[in-house]
Design a protein around this motif. Structure first.
Motif, PDB file in Angstrom:
ATOM      1  N   LEU A   1     123.447  27.062  29.649  1.00 25.58           N
ATOM      2  CA  LEU A   1     123.092  26.064  28.429  1.00 25.58           C
ATOM      3  C   LEU A   1     121.825  25.514  28.358  1.00 25.58           C
TER       4      LEU A   1
ATOM      5  N   THR B   1     119.224  26.787  29.896  1.00 25.47           N
ATOM      6  CA  THR B   1     118.233  27.891  29.387  1.00 25.47           C
ATOM      7  C   THR B   1     118.384  28.019  27.885  1.00 25.47           C
ATOM      8  N   ALA B   2     119.319  28.208  27.376  1.00 30.45           N
ATOM      9  CA  ALA B   2     119.523  28.294  25.755  1.00 30.45           C
ATOM     10  C   ALA B   2     118.904  27.240  25.169  1.00 30.45           C
ATOM     11  N   ALA B   3     118.931  25.983  25.603  1.00 28.09           N
ATOM     12  CA  ALA B   3     118.241  24.917  24.831  1.00 28.09           C
ATOM     13  C   ALA B   3     116.814  24.958  25.080  1.00 28.09           C
ATOM     14  N   GLY B   4     116.184  25.733  25.673  1.00 27.07           N
ATOM     15  CA  GLY B   4     115.026  25.942  25.817  1.00 27.07           C
ATOM     16  C   GLY B   4     113.929  25.261  26.876  1.00 27.07           C
TER      17      GLY B   4
END
Lengths: 324, 257
Positions: free
Chosen positions: B251, B253-256
């Motif tokens: 999560l 990673t997905a949030a940058g």
């Protein structure tokens, strides 16, 4: 390949798009970032020859050197069938709920490529495998409601790839998906673009997704492309105050610090709200909300500045760091 | 001092549609023994994907539905053991904000009427000065009470929904994807507003979202859910700096981050 020069779209007195210029070459991965009403979807519709009837267009769009000003609806249909494909935010809304997803993908293969039923089926199987749908044989026979959101989006990507497009326009392709699924779909689009040398136009309000998916970026605000350039360079040192504001306002997965009294720090914001299409300032569209505004900004449209290699920004006071 | 909200091993199951005439329908465990403690003035963030059970958890905290096992105490009282009229009175103290403000405001009513709605549950005549005060607290004008929902932008409508939630002077706000439908710049404005109100009114918040970046920015504690199970629960900074579960890492990673 796709060359857009000074394209403007008006609805009576309201401006949806102002002098937008873009070039898309094979294999390019271009991101378009902007908030609601920034004109990003209008830009995509123009590239597909699908601007609303009520709109007045000016400027030129050439595709492979051909000026599309005199293109008929039949020309556009041929183009949309074979050259450009588009995927949308809501995969459930884009699929026919009464049709097996295999049939949905086979239809354009038979219609546009004239394949036989068996050949279309074989091709659909290949496409399903290419976009990472497990057990493609079984999936072909399923209906949209039997698939998860991520699988549905993969089906639509397979459908979009059916006729080997040169350009894939993805309008908020990951917005409706869970974070992890969104990540995998983004990576899939990047891989397909590289493997097929297919241009990808990735439209999103999600900066993290755009950063991951694209090599170049165009930031839009109020119908203007306010900043353009390589994705990394623009996000690392934004030249336009709007880009800076947008990056600052985005929470960054860290807790905002609390001070000694326990009061939490606030997120930086862009003050005010986006004006309506008819109420935009004549000069810089961001005037009125800009933290570094000059008196002439509201009335005088800034010239294009070049803050770096392959970069441009429309601003009277572009960031010094970006220019350095 | 007792915690404002205390959830102890709360579980909730749903019956799935029957697949076979002669077999018992399968059960889905929407929330699997979730526990947390939320203190006054603090924010608990709940993050998870669709189907993780985060909204079911919120609905149980709001007493919209009852847990199959476990209990939820609000200020020491088991809300699911309360009678209807006691619960109605108690509800003044916890209010909810939803994702789509347009769907939660009656299009045919002036917004002043909608904002005063929670007050009318316990008193027949809602004093208009409370509505006006709530409107000003969320950055709108008292005169806006006479307008209709369609006259406002999405961000303003979410402010109206927040005004309605704070009009009863609650101790707790449950925000379910409250900023998910908003543009990035509007999202930051609304998050800041929620933090301002929290400081001003001493609100506790249960803040639910699929977007870890958003949850992380405003919460003290974090609860990460997947398929009804609690994967991680603890101080937000600790989980964000050293996520123990691979799902939390993904999560991030997905949030940058």
């Amino acid at each position: 390949m796709f060359d857009l020069t000074n394209l403007s779209v008006h609805f009576g007195p309201a401006t949806a798009l102002r002098e937008a210029s873009l070039t898309i070459r094979p294999g390019d991965r271009l991101g378009i970032v902007g908030e609601s009403g920034s004109g990003k979807s209008m830009l995509a519709l123009c590239l597909m020859g699908m601007a609303p009837e009520a709109a007045t267009l000016s400027g030129t769009l050439t595709i492979d050197g051909r000026d599309m000003a005199d293109a008929t609806e039949r020309d556009w249909q041929a183009l949309r069938a074979r050259r450009v494909a588009m995927i949308f935010q809501e995969p459930m809304a884009a699929l026919n709920p009464l049709s097996r997803v295999g049939d949905t993908v086979m239809d354009p293969l038979r219609l546009h490529l004239g394949l036989s039923k068996q050949a279309a089926r074989a091709r659909a199987l290949d496409l399903f495998a290419e976009v990472g749908i497990p057990d493609p044989e079984a999936r072909l026979r399923q209906f949209p409601h039997e698939l998860s959101g991520g699988q549905r989006q993969r089906v639509l990507i397979a459908l979009a790839l059916a006729c080997d497009p040169d350009l894939l326009i993805a309008d908020e392709p990951t917005t409706a998906l869970d974070a992890n699924v969104a990540l995998r779909i983004t990576d899939l689009l990047v891989r397909l673009s590289a493997e097929r040398n297919m241009a990808l136009l990735f439209i999103s309000h999600d900066l993290a997704a755009v950063a991951r998916a694209t090599s170049d970026i165009a930031v839009m605000y109020g119908g203007d492309i306010v900043e353009r350039g390589p994705t990394r360079a623009v996000l690392d040192s934004p030249a336009h105050p709007y880009t800076r504001g947008l990056l600052g306002a985005r929470p960054s997965a860290t807790a905002l610090p609390r001070d000694a009294k326990g009061k939490r720090a606030r997120l930086p914001t862009i003050p005010g709200t986006v004006p309506g299409m008819a109420d935009l300032p004549k000069g810089c569209r961001f005037a009125g909300r800009c933290p570094v505004e000059l008196p002439r900004c509201a009335s005088e449209r800034p010239a294009v500045t070049k803050p770096g290699p392959d970069r441009s920004a429309i601003c009277h006071v572009p960031s010094k760091e970006a220019l350095a | 001092m007792t915690a404002l909200v205390e959830a102890k091993s709360v579980s909730r199951h749903y019956r799935m549609p029957r697949n076979h005439l002669l077999r018992a329908p399968e059960m889905l465990t929407a929330v699997d023994s979730a526990s947390f403690t939320l203190n006054r003035g603090e924010t608990l963030g709940v993050v998870g994907e669709s189907g993780s059970g985060k909204s079911t958890l919120a609905r149980m905290v709001m007493a919209f539905e009852a847990p199959d096992s476990g209990e939820i105490r609000f200020d020491g009282t088991d809300i699911h053991a309360l009678g209807a009229s006691d619960l109605r009175r108690m509800r003044q103290r916890f209010q909810m904000i939803f994702q789509d403000p347009f769907g939660s405001l009656d299009p045919r009513r002036k917004i002043g009427w909608s904002i005063a709605e929670p007050l009318r549950v316990t008193q027949s005549e809602a004093p208009s000065h409370k509505t006006a005060e709530a409107l000003e607290q969320v950055g709108l004008r008292a005169a806006d009470a006479d307008k209709y929902p369609h006259e406002f932008s999405g961000g303003q409508r979410q402010r109206i929904a927040i005004a309605r939630a704070i009009v009863t002077r609650p101790d707790l706000i449950v925000a379910d994807e409250a900023v998910s439908a908003l543009d990035v710049s509007v999202q930051a404005q609304i998050l800041n507003l929620l933090m301002d109100l929290q400081d001003e009114l001493g609100l506790a918040m249960l803040f639910i979202s699929h977007d870890l970046a958003v949850v992380a920015s405003i919460c003290d504690q974090l609860l990460v859910m997947q398929h009804g199970k609690t994967l991680e629960y603890g101080a937000a900074t600790q989980i964000l700096n050293a996520p123990a579960h691979p799902y939390t890492k993904s999560l991030l990673t997905a949030a940058g981050a």
